[in-house]
Design a protein around this motif. Structure first.
Motif, PDB file in Angstrom:
ATOM      1  N   GLY A 414       0.703  -1.433   0.097  1.00  0.00           N
ATOM      2  CA  GLY A 414      -0.078   0.024   0.016  1.00  0.00           C
ATOM      3  C   GLY A 414       0.774   1.354  -0.009  1.00  0.00           C
ATOM      4  O   GLY A 414       0.224   2.313  -0.493  1.00  0.00           O
ATOM      5  N   PRO A 416       5.061   2.801   0.836  1.00  0.00           N
ATOM      6  CA  PRO A 416       6.643   2.439   1.013  1.00  0.00           C
ATOM      7  C   PRO A 416       6.701   1.849   2.474  1.00  0.00           C
ATOM      8  O   PRO A 416       6.144   2.480   3.442  1.00  0.00           O
ATOM      9  CB  PRO A 416       7.354   3.542   0.680  1.00  0.00           C
ATOM     10  CG  PRO A 416       6.554   4.769   0.035  1.00  0.00           C
ATOM     11  CD  PRO A 416       5.094   4.252   0.286  1.00  0.00           C
ATOM     12  N   ASP A 438       7.970  -6.864   0.517  1.00  0.00           N
ATOM     13  CA  ASP A 438       7.443  -5.509   0.291  1.00  0.00           C
ATOM     14  C   ASP A 438       6.670  -5.701  -1.109  1.00  0.00           C
ATOM     15  O   ASP A 438       7.514  -5.649  -2.253  1.00  0.00           O
ATOM     16  CB  ASP A 438       8.492  -4.509   0.482  1.00  0.00           C
ATOM     17  CG  ASP A 438       7.881  -3.255   0.016  1.00  0.00           C
ATOM     18  OD1 ASP A 438       6.640  -2.999  -0.162  1.00  0.00           O
ATOM     19  OD2 ASP A 438       8.685  -2.291   0.071  1.00  0.00           O
ATOM     20  N   THR A 439       5.297  -5.848  -1.349  1.00  0.00           N
ATOM     21  CA  THR A 439       4.699  -5.787  -2.527  1.00  0.00           C
ATOM     22  C   THR A 439       4.352  -4.513  -3.148  1.00  0.00           C
ATOM     23  O   THR A 439       3.538  -3.890  -2.386  1.00  0.00           O
ATOM     24  CB  THR A 439       3.435  -6.916  -2.410  1.00  0.00           C
ATOM     25  OG1 THR A 439       2.443  -6.390  -1.578  1.00  0.00           O
ATOM     26  CG2 THR A 439       4.051  -8.119  -1.669  1.00  0.00           C
ATOM     27  N   TRP A 441       2.003  -2.778  -5.839  1.00  0.00           N
ATOM     28  CA  TRP A 441       0.970  -2.853  -7.136  1.00  0.00           C
ATOM     29  C   TRP A 441      -0.140  -1.709  -6.980  1.00  0.00           C
ATOM     30  O   TRP A 441       0.257  -0.744  -6.100  1.00  0.00           O
ATOM     31  CB  TRP A 441       0.556  -4.229  -7.100  1.00  0.00           C
ATOM     32  CG  TRP A 441      -0.180  -4.755  -5.839  1.00  0.00           C
ATOM     33  CD1 TRP A 441       0.505  -4.907  -4.507  1.00  0.00           C
ATOM     34  CD2 TRP A 441      -1.525  -4.960  -5.786  1.00  0.00           C
ATOM     35  NE1 TRP A 441      -0.626  -5.427  -3.584  1.00  0.00           N
ATOM     36  CE2 TRP A 441      -1.756  -5.475  -4.123  1.00  0.00           C
ATOM     37  CE3 TRP A 441      -2.700  -5.044  -6.362  1.00  0.00           C
ATOM     38  CZ2 TRP A 441      -3.101  -5.840  -3.781  1.00  0.00           C
ATOM     39  CZ3 TRP A 441      -3.919  -5.393  -5.981  1.00  0.00           C
ATOM     40  CH2 TRP A 441      -4.168  -5.647  -4.593  1.00  0.00           C
ATOM     41  N   GLN A 442      -1.209  -1.637  -7.521  1.00  0.00           N
ATOM     42  CA  GLN A 442      -2.011  -0.679  -7.685  1.00  0.00           C
ATOM     43  C   GLN A 442      -3.413  -1.424  -7.862  1.00  0.00           C
ATOM     44  O   GLN A 442      -3.571  -2.545  -8.750  1.00  0.00           O
ATOM     45  CB  GLN A 442      -1.662   0.293  -8.671  1.00  0.00           C
ATOM     46  CG  GLN A 442      -0.474   0.659  -8.771  1.00  0.00           C
ATOM     47  CD  GLN A 442      -0.033   1.449 -10.071  1.00  0.00           C
ATOM     48  OE1 GLN A 442      -0.357   1.258 -11.249  1.00  0.00           O
ATOM     49  NE2 GLN A 442       0.123   2.805  -9.783  1.00  0.00           N
ATOM     50  N   THR A 443      -4.742  -0.659  -7.832  1.00  0.00           N
ATOM     51  CA  THR A 443      -5.550  -0.937  -8.133  1.00  0.00           C
ATOM     52  C   THR A 443      -5.793  -1.277  -9.716  1.00  0.00           C
ATOM     53  O   THR A 443      -6.435  -2.249 -10.046  1.00  0.00           O
ATOM     54  CB  THR A 443      -6.923   0.318  -7.807  1.00  0.00           C
ATOM     55  OG1 THR A 443      -6.797   0.541  -6.481  1.00  0.00           O
ATOM     56  CG2 THR A 443      -8.077  -0.192  -8.331  1.00  0.00           C
ATOM     57  N   ASP A 532       3.855   6.230 -10.543  1.00  0.00           N
ATOM     58  CA  ASP A 532       4.876   6.241  -9.637  1.00  0.00           C
ATOM     59  C   ASP A 532       5.990   6.372 -10.061  1.00  0.00           C
ATOM     60  O   ASP A 532       6.548   6.225 -11.112  1.00  0.00           O
ATOM     61  CB  ASP A 532       4.933   4.705  -8.798  1.00  0.00           C
ATOM     62  CG  ASP A 532       3.761   4.705  -7.582  1.00  0.00           C
ATOM     63  OD1 ASP A 532       3.521   5.649  -7.162  1.00  0.00           O
ATOM     64  OD2 ASP A 532       3.178   3.524  -7.700  1.00  0.00           O
ATOM     65  N   ARG A 547       4.535   8.887  -5.481  1.00  0.00           N
ATOM     66  CA  ARG A 547       3.875   9.190  -6.712  1.00  0.00           C
ATOM     67  C   ARG A 547       4.420  10.412  -7.323  1.00  0.00           C
ATOM     68  O   ARG A 547       4.966  11.203  -6.623  1.00  0.00           O
ATOM     69  CB  ARG A 547       2.378   9.650  -6.133  1.00  0.00           C
ATOM     70  CG  ARG A 547       1.610   8.848  -5.393  1.00  0.00           C
ATOM     71  CD  ARG A 547       0.864   7.603  -6.431  1.00  0.00           C
ATOM     72  NE  ARG A 547       0.374   7.949  -7.681  1.00  0.00           N
ATOM     73  CZ  ARG A 547      -0.146   7.065  -8.098  1.00  0.00           C
ATOM     74  NH1 ARG A 547      -0.356   5.941  -7.757  1.00  0.00           N
ATOM     75  NH2 ARG A 547      -1.067   7.785  -9.329  1.00  0.00           N
ATOM     76  N   ASN A 553      -1.035   9.333  -0.273  1.00  0.00           N
ATOM     77  CA  ASN A 553      -1.263   8.120  -0.015  1.00  0.00           C
ATOM     78  C   ASN A 553      -1.407   7.884   1.752  1.00  0.00           C
ATOM     79  O   ASN A 553      -0.421   8.181   2.428  1.00  0.00           O
ATOM     80  CB  ASN A 553      -0.206   7.093  -0.078  1.00  0.00           C
ATOM     81  CG  ASN A 553      -0.575   5.840   0.036  1.00  0.00           C
ATOM     82  OD1 ASN A 553      -1.026   5.074   0.986  1.00  0.00           O
ATOM     83  ND2 ASN A 553      -0.284   4.894  -0.921  1.00  0.00           N
ATOM     84  N   ARG A 558      -5.489   5.704  -0.966  1.00  0.00           N
ATOM     85  CA  ARG A 558      -5.223   6.871  -2.084  1.00  0.00           C
ATOM     86  C   ARG A 558      -5.984   7.913  -1.956  1.00  0.00           C
ATOM     87  O   ARG A 558      -7.445   7.650  -1.783  1.00  0.00           O
ATOM     88  CB  ARG A 558      -5.057   6.076  -3.292  1.00  0.00           C
ATOM     89  CG  ARG A 558      -3.907   5.611  -3.756  1.00  0.00           C
ATOM     90  CD  ARG A 558      -4.228   4.762  -5.033  1.00  0.00           C
ATOM     91  NE  ARG A 558      -4.447   5.339  -6.219  1.00  0.00           N
ATOM     92  CZ  ARG A 558      -4.484   4.982  -7.603  1.00  0.00           C
ATOM     93  NH1 ARG A 558      -4.191   3.647  -7.545  1.00  0.00           N
ATOM     94  NH2 ARG A 558      -4.900   5.459  -8.433  1.00  0.00           N
TER      95      ARG A 558
HETATM   96  C1  WTA Z   1       1.519   2.909  -3.317  1.00  0.00           C
HETATM   97  C2  WTA Z   1      -2.649  -0.580  -3.382  1.00  0.00           C
HETATM   98  C3  WTA Z   1       5.393   1.861  -2.148  1.00  0.00           C
HETATM   99  C4  WTA Z   1       1.896   3.363  -4.928  1.00  0.00           C
HETATM  100  C5  WTA Z   1      -2.352  -2.258  -3.582  1.00  0.00           C
HETATM  101  C6  WTA Z   1       0.719   2.982  -5.742  1.00  0.00           C
HETATM  102  C7  WTA Z   1       3.416   1.483  -2.803  1.00  0.00           C
HETATM  103  C8  WTA Z   1      -0.325   2.957  -4.817  1.00  0.00           C
HETATM  104  C9  WTA Z   1       3.530   0.191  -2.697  1.00  0.00           C
HETATM  105  C10 WTA Z   1      -1.738   2.162  -5.270  1.00  0.00           C
HETATM  106  C11 WTA Z   1       4.825  -0.533  -1.891  1.00  0.00           C
HETATM  107  C12 WTA Z   1       1.584   0.283  -3.170  1.00  0.00           C
HETATM  108  N1  WTA Z   1       5.616   0.479  -1.931  1.00  0.00           N
HETATM  109  N2  WTA Z   1       4.450   2.532  -2.558  1.00  0.00           N
HETATM  110  N3  WTA Z   1       4.947  -1.770  -1.785  1.00  0.00           N
HETATM  111  N4  WTA Z   1       2.264  -0.598  -2.681  1.00  0.00           N
HETATM  112  N5  WTA Z   1       1.822   1.650  -3.116  1.00  0.00           N
HETATM  113  O1  WTA Z   1      -4.557   1.293  -5.905  1.00  0.00           O
HETATM  114  O2  WTA Z   1       1.975   4.858  -4.829  1.00  0.00           O
HETATM  115  O3  WTA Z   1      -4.634   1.618  -3.265  1.00  0.00           O
HETATM  116  O4  WTA Z   1       0.584   3.620  -6.997  1.00  0.00           O
HETATM  117  O5  WTA Z   1      -3.372  -0.041  -4.306  1.00  0.00           O
HETATM  118  O6  WTA Z   1       0.036   2.729  -3.358  1.00  0.00           O
HETATM  119  O7  WTA Z   1      -2.436   2.199  -4.278  1.00  0.00           O
HETATM  120  P1  WTA Z   1      -3.926   1.384  -4.469  1.00  0.00           P
END
Ligand code: WTA
Length: 685
Positions: A414, A416, A438-439, A441-443, A532, A547, A553, A558
């Motif tokens: 979600g 860093p 540490d994963t 990803w995004q929506t 990002d 971002r 965040n 978000r």
């Molecule tokens: C941020 C959540 C750093 C990033 C799954 C992304 C992260 C946004 C990380 C997506 C991570 C998500 N390290 N930043 N491990 N994981 N982000 O759509 O800016 O709610 O673009 O999805 O969260 O947020 P979303």
């Protein structure tokens, strides 16, 4: 070469067995066998002798890779004829066309056939120690009942049902019931306000809403049905609201409301526990999920059936090293994409036991997560850095009190995760023996794209880095300043883009494909732009730097700064909202506000009013931590607010203010700096 289409998993298994045998006879067969043991369908790939080679193939020959995985891991009623038909330059993404399947069958029926009494869901209710378990058979029955109920009330294939519920089994059954009858779902996080809910219902054109009478979270009762009542007043499309009972307190019912529980005792019991699944095309819509962008209006990202499910399942299996029989504990709310992919779809597609966490990390005390790990015997724990940072402050004793020996992998998502939180998670929570993934990803990406695992079991993991792209993912860095040049060397930073499509990516923005193209595919033609920034280390590992747009965040949620600025208050002439580093939430909200001339109000009163308005129009988490009143904002000569300058002021980096030559009036910056210092001194303990 992959096995021909239509080949059953039995064939894969026997070919796999032959290779195992071969490994005892020929050294050359061994490494291939290891790959086959790691991923059975990879046995069909000639010349792939290790995990690195498998990853390489997944990118260089992604069609063969995804075709093999899709045939092996999904149950199709009609096989697909085309693996992919994508053109990133036009924002066109299609996977597995010609294929027909049903997502709920993949998540439920096929496991009911093999292991009906396996626990599918463990509902960790807000009230500690009152967890409830549901087997795959029970979840299928519940899903079928809801599916039949929805069908009987006219919900059809292609409709969109809005779900405004806490994380609970009926919410999961409602999502799966939509999938079963071919309706799309639109889950709205139950922390969103009535206005935010209404906006999402209207944009999705839902005529059906499912909710509960009241939610319970952290010991507090939340009036969800009342929020829905307010929301639907401004939603002419809504014809019916199904209301389930989470508490015993009755709520006022209107003519459009249908009590689900009564239905359960009187009618829903009569609903058949068999509900014919709709046969869906791979590219039919599975769900919409609204998220924030850099403009004021949230966007409904669209995910479709086969590609999304496959990607959620594969990442769940390999990033977390999930194995049959494990209990998977993702503590995200189902209202976010993490809840969709790693509470519901990924784990259920893999036949896992998945935890539904309804509470908060500190209710009734800061030992809640670890008590739950001990009680439910959780093997993989997946949470957010904001919670880890909060718990770290309460001290190790809350962790050490509980037996965490079942834990095998710890995940973070979600935002860093800073090194201190990472180290604590690894050393204290995981006793130094569990890999922390540490994963990133995004929506939009549907599932995890960059994470330290899968990799060789002893491959290094660097704290605070997402590190390695997943199968089929090809990240690139692009120069943000020099005309979008591809940065090919290591030890460099740039805009994080994806050079290749993958099955889990979103297909469009509901009702606004143009915005989809403009946001993700036009900034760097030919690439998917994530929004990002990232750094690629000397070793080629990726680290997310944050971002590049006006999205912030807060506690992993978000929110577009423009969304907050758009909450208009009659007294305010203009405002600028920016994110700043916050020790627990990751980022906090800082608002600069200029009042209209001649307005005479106490700043403290107006602050309170503004905070209330943001909570009411959006959600509590978006409410500003600081509101600084100013006479004017620093602007360029063409009248654009210089947010870069405001950001530097809030981060107290006055050295880094940069080039101020385009400023209309440099004195405005001095006023802002002084105002900021005044505000800080007032708020210092
Ligand atoms: C941020 C959540 C750093 C990033 C799954 C992304 C992260 C946004 C990380 C997506 C991570 C998500 N390290 N930043 N491990 N994981 N982000 O759509 O800016 O709610 O673009 O999805 O969260 O947020 P979303």
């Amino acid at each position: 070469m992959w096995l021909p289409c239509g080949c059953t998993s039995k064939y894969v298994a026997s070919s796999f067995a032959r290779r195992i045998l071969a490994s005892h006879l020929h050294v050359s067969g061994r490494s291939r066998c290891n790959v086959a043991a790691f991923m059975p369908e990879a046995a069909g790939f000639e010349g792939v002798s290790g995990r690195a080679a498998l990853r390489e193939l997944s990118v260089s020959n992604s069609e063969s890779f995804w075709a093999a995985v899709a045939r092996h891991r999904l149950s199709w009623s009609i096989p697909f004829h085309t693996v992919q038909d994508c053109d990133l330059s036009r924002g066109k993404i299609k996977w597995f066309e010609g294929g027909k399947l049903n997502v709920s069958v993949n998540c439920l029926d096929r496991h009911v056939h093999t292991c009906p009494e396996r626990v599918a869901l463990i509902w960790e209710r807000d009230e500690r120690g009152s967890e409830m378990k549901y087997t795959y058979r029970e979840l299928l029955e519940m899903t079928c009942r809801v599916g039949n109920l929805l069908r009987r009330h006219g919900v059809k294939r292609g409709d969109c049902v809005t779900i405004y519920m806490p994380t609970c089994p009926l919410a999961v059954a409602s999502m799966l019931a939509c999938a079963r009858i071919g309706a799309a779902h639109n889950v709205v996080f139950a922390g969103f306000s009535a206005d935010a809910l209404a906006e999402r219902i209207r944009d999705a054109q839902s005529s059906t809403v499912i909710t509960v009478n009241q939610g319970v979270r952290g010991g507090k009762v939340i009036e969800l049905k009342k929020t829905v009542d307010t929301a639907v007043e401004s939603c002419p499309t809504v014809k019916q609201v199904f209301v389930a009972m989470r508490t015993d307190n009755p709520v006022t019912m209107t003519a459009r409301d249908i009590a689900m529980e009564e239905v359960r005792e009187q009618k829903m019991l009569k609903e058949d526990v068999v509900c014919e699944p709709a046969v869906m095309n791979s590219e039919d819509v599975l769900f919409l999920l609204y998220t924030s962008g850099s403009t004021g209006k949230p966007k409904g990202l669209v995910h479709t059936q086969a590609g999304y499910l496959l990607y959620a399942a594969l990442t769940h299996r390999y990033v977390f090293s999930y194995h049959d029989g494990d209990v998977f504990g993702c503590v995200a709310d189902i209202g976010w994409i993490t809840g969709h992919s790693y509470v519901v779809y990924g784990p259920l597609a893999n036949g896992a036991t998945t935890v539904l966490f309804e509470s908060t990390p500190i209710y009734p005390d800061p030992g809640r997560y670890w008590d739950m790990v001990e009680r439910l015997k959780i093997n993989q724990f997946y949470g957010a850095p904001t919670a880890i940072r909060l718990l770290l402050k309460y001290g190790d004793q809350w962790v050490n009190k509980y037996d965490r020996s079942t834990l095998k992998t710890l995940g973070s998502v979600g935002e860093p995760i800073n090194t201190e939180a990472w180290e604590w998670y690894h050393r204290v929570v995981g006793d130094g023996r569990c890999p922390v993934v540490d994963t990133w990803w995004q929506t939009e990406t549907g599932g995890i794209c960059i994470a330290p695992r899968p990799s060789d079991p002893d491959a290094e993991i660097v704290p605070g880095m997402a590190m390695r792209p997943f199968f089929g993912i090809k990240p690139v860095l692009i120069d943000t300043e020099v005309s979008g040049e591809l940065l090919t060397s290591n030890n460099t930073s740039g805009a994080l883009c994806m050079a290749q499509p993958w099955p889990g990516m979103a297909r469009t923005i509901h009702n606004n494909h143009q915005r989809f193209i403009e946001t993700y595919f036009q900034p760097y033609p030919g690439y998917f732009f994530t929004g990002d920034g990232a750094y690629r280390s000397e070793e080629g590992y990726y680290q997310i730097t944050g971002r590049l747009d006006d999205v912030i965040n807060v506690s992993g949620h978000r929110i577009g700064t423009a969304e907050i600025e758009d909450v208009v208050c009659p007294a305010v002439a203009e405002s600028a909202v920016i994110g700043y580093t916050h020790s627990i939430k990751g980022q906090g909200v800082y608002a600069f506000v200029v009042l209209k001339k001649g307005i005479d109000v106490k700043e403290a009163d107006l602050s309170r009013q503004l905070n209330g308005m943001v909570s009411e129009k959006i959600a509590k988490y978006a409410s500003p931590d600081f509101i600084q009143f100013a006479q004017r904002l620093p602007k360029t000569r063409s009248g654009k607010i210089m947010r870069r300058v405001l950001r530097k002021v809030v981060e107290s980096d006055l050295e880094g203010l940069g080039d101020l030559s385009t400023l209309d009036d440099p004195a405005a910056v001095q006023e802002i700096i002084q105002g900021h210092e005044k505000l800080l001194s007032k708020n210092r303990p």
